[in-house]
Design an enzyme around this catalytic site. Structure first.
Site, mmCIF file in Angstrom:
data_model
loop_
_atom_site.group_PDB
_atom_site.id
_atom_site.type_symbol
_atom_site.label_atom_id
_atom_site.label_comp_id
_atom_site.label_asym_id
_atom_site.label_seq_id
_atom_site.Cartn_x
_atom_site.Cartn_y
_atom_site.Cartn_z
ATOM 1 N N ASP A 228 9.971 3.734 -11.849
ATOM 2 C CA ASP A 228 10.783 4.694 -12.593
ATOM 3 C C ASP A 228 12.256 4.340 -12.772
ATOM 4 O O ASP A 228 12.808 4.448 -13.850
ATOM 5 C CB ASP A 228 10.723 6.064 -11.907
ATOM 6 C CG ASP A 228 9.298 6.505 -11.635
ATOM 7 O OD1 ASP A 228 8.374 5.661 -11.678
ATOM 8 O OD2 ASP A 228 9.101 7.702 -11.370
ATOM 9 N N GLU B 202 6.913 5.477 1.500
ATOM 10 C CA GLU B 202 6.925 5.159 0.072
ATOM 11 C C GLU B 202 7.524 3.778 -0.198
ATOM 12 O O GLU B 202 6.989 2.996 -0.970
ATOM 13 C CB GLU B 202 7.713 6.251 -0.671
ATOM 14 C CG GLU B 202 7.545 6.225 -2.170
ATOM 15 C CD GLU B 202 8.277 7.381 -2.858
ATOM 16 O OE1 GLU B 202 8.948 8.168 -2.164
ATOM 17 O OE2 GLU B 202 8.165 7.486 -4.100
HETATM 18 C C1 GLC Z 1 7.025 7.707 -7.949
HETATM 19 C C2 GLC Z 1 6.726 6.279 -8.353
HETATM 20 C C3 GLC Z 1 5.499 6.241 -9.241
HETATM 21 C C4 GLC Z 1 4.366 6.963 -8.535
HETATM 22 C C5 GLC Z 1 4.773 8.386 -8.145
HETATM 23 C C6 GLC Z 1 3.761 9.095 -7.277
HETATM 24 O O1 GLC Z 1 7.376 8.454 -9.055
HETATM 25 O O2 GLC Z 1 7.806 5.710 -8.995
HETATM 26 O O3 GLC Z 1 5.140 4.916 -9.510
HETATM 27 O O4 GLC Z 1 3.251 6.993 -9.343
HETATM 28 O O5 GLC Z 1 5.951 8.326 -7.376
HETATM 29 O O6 GLC Z 1 3.546 8.369 -6.099
#
Ligand code: GLC
Length: 447
Positions: A178, A418
């Protein structure tokens, strides 16, 4: 704590068990959410990563993950990036913010109007290839194949109407990475964003220093505001979005997925000509549109500005996952980027940044490198996994082994989070992160 080079069976068993427990905790009953607090709905490429790991623990359930995601498919074939089958939560954007209800072909529950990298066909092929229950597996492939194909048809029709061979993304969130600094020039071209009113919610779960800046968020929402004012018309969005990028990562994943779809088609006795034509066109376009011979890198192409986005990021290595570069170029790319301490290799860069873990997502020699901010430099387990697959396919096992080793060390010392600070492994972002757990299982099982 000293960490062995490769896990002992007891250690691997313990990690696998921890991963299993995390996935069970994130299980809503009908799908596995990305994390406990921050991401309570179903995400598109998360589902693919989760299914890839979950197949080693519960293959039947892994198939269900794929099915539940496809329930969100729109009538035109688009598979959304977020599904809200259980309605709202404290997550923002809320289901209502997308204003997707009433849009023709939208499913009966709310979804976002964007998509994400189409990794799902690759997940289905992995699920099928090593399935011991061949008949059930083939029936599953038969059930989902047409839906996967419809998604890829939509990608080519809606996102490559000029038949360049590459599909475009219309929002950084579609890249899955993102907040990646490589998009900064394209985002900064939106000079005065006018987002519809919104209130962020990510600060409730995650430290804001590890999240996107307000100026980026305004632009994300500005784009969504435009698209919803156009009632999510794919044509209007392609023609009018101020952000329109042929992203290296997205296209490498698309290319890989179409090779995997072709393999599935052969198992089903379905024709492959359409898939072969897409793959041929995208391989040629990677060369003519995304390869910068002068800097020896694959670069995203900003279609609105008509120029490459030149920030130094891991995506230059993503074509290995697609099987795109020649073996010779793949070796050069890896030596030059993965092997360079100015960029992604452990060690110290000229600016004094010293990293320990593979693979930072942004080059540490770049001014935009931030080791703890979302996609601006941290190590992500899904990126490591994608790079491991690519390196193995080109026979670069030593490089792949090094990434697997670092990945396992990170999850051992910091848990399934994450993302991770590449300097010291500090856990960042959301805790209890599903794909970090699932992909650890795959790395332990398959390597
Ligand atoms: C964040 C990440 C994306 C992922 C989402 C849910 O937005 O950038 O790639 O799909 O989290 O984990």
């Amino acid at each position: 704590m000293s960490v062995p080079d490769s896990p002992t069976p007891a250690d691997a068993g313990a990690l696998r068990e921890e991963a299993r427990r995390l996935l069970a905790a994130n299980d809503t009953g009908s799908f596995i959410k990305p994390s406990l607090g921050q991401y309570p709905h179903q995400w598109n490429w998360d589902t693919a990563f989760i299914a890839i790991g979950l197949r080693h623990l519960d293959r039947v359930r892994a198939r269900d993950e794929v099915r539940t995601l496809l329930r969100g498919q729109w009538g035109d074939g688009m598979v959304p990036h977020i599904l809200y089958p259980d309605g709202a939560s404290d997550y923002f954007p809320t289901p209502e913010y997308w204003q997707g209800d009433g849009v023709e072909g939208a499913p009966p529950f709310p979804t976002s109007g964007l998509t994400q990298p189409p990794l799902l066909a690759t997940a289905v092929r992995r699920l099928h290839d090593d399935a011991p229950d061949r008949d059930a597996s083939l029936a599953f492939v038969e059930e989902v194949y047409a839906k996967l194909l419809a998604w890829h048809r939509w990608l080519h029709a809606a996102r490559d109407p000029d038949a360049t061979g590459l599909v475009a993304i219309v929002h950084p969130w579609e890249s899955g990475t993102d907040n990646a600094p490589r998009f900064a020039p394209a985002m900064e071209a939106i000079v005065e964003p006018t987002p519809p009113p919104y209130v962020r919610a990510d600060g409730a779960h995650v430290r804001l220093e590890e999240r996107p800046l307000p100026r980026d968020y305004d632009r994300y929402m500005h784009l969504i505001g435009l698209f919803r004012s156009w009632r999510w018309s794919a044509e209007a969005i392609y023609d009018g979005s101020p952000f329109l990028v042929q992203d290296v990562l997205f296209n490498a994943i698309t290319h890989r997925a179409e090779s995997d779809l072709a393999a599935l088609a052969r198992d089903l006795g379905e024709p492959t000509e359409e898939l072969d034509a897409w793959r041929e066109a995208s391989a040629a376009a990677f060369e003519s549109r995304l390869w910068d011979g002068a800097s020896g890198r694959y670069l995203d192409l900003d279609l609105r500005a008509g120029r490459w986005l030149t920030e130094d990021s891991f995506v230059t290595l993503a074509p290995l996952f697609g099987g795109i570069p020649t073996p010779e170029r793949a070796r050069e790319l890896v030596a030059r980027h993965l092997g360079d301490p100015e960029r992604f290799a452990p060690g110290e860069a000229a600016n004094g940044v010293r990293t320990r873990y593979l693979v930072p997502t942004h080059a540490k020699g770049s001014e935009r490198f931030e080791p703890r901010r979302y996609w601006c430099g941290p190590v992500w387990m899904n990126v490591n996994w994608l790079l491991v697959q690519g390196l193995r396919a080109y026979g670069m096992d030593d490089r792949a082994d090094a990434i697997v080793r670092d990945s396992l060390e990170l999850v051992r010392r910091s848990g399934f989070v994450e993302y991770y600070d590449p300097r010291d492994g500090t856990p960042c972002g959301s805790r209890s992160f599903s794909w970090s757990a699932a992909l650890t299982v795959d790395l332990l099982e398959v390597g």
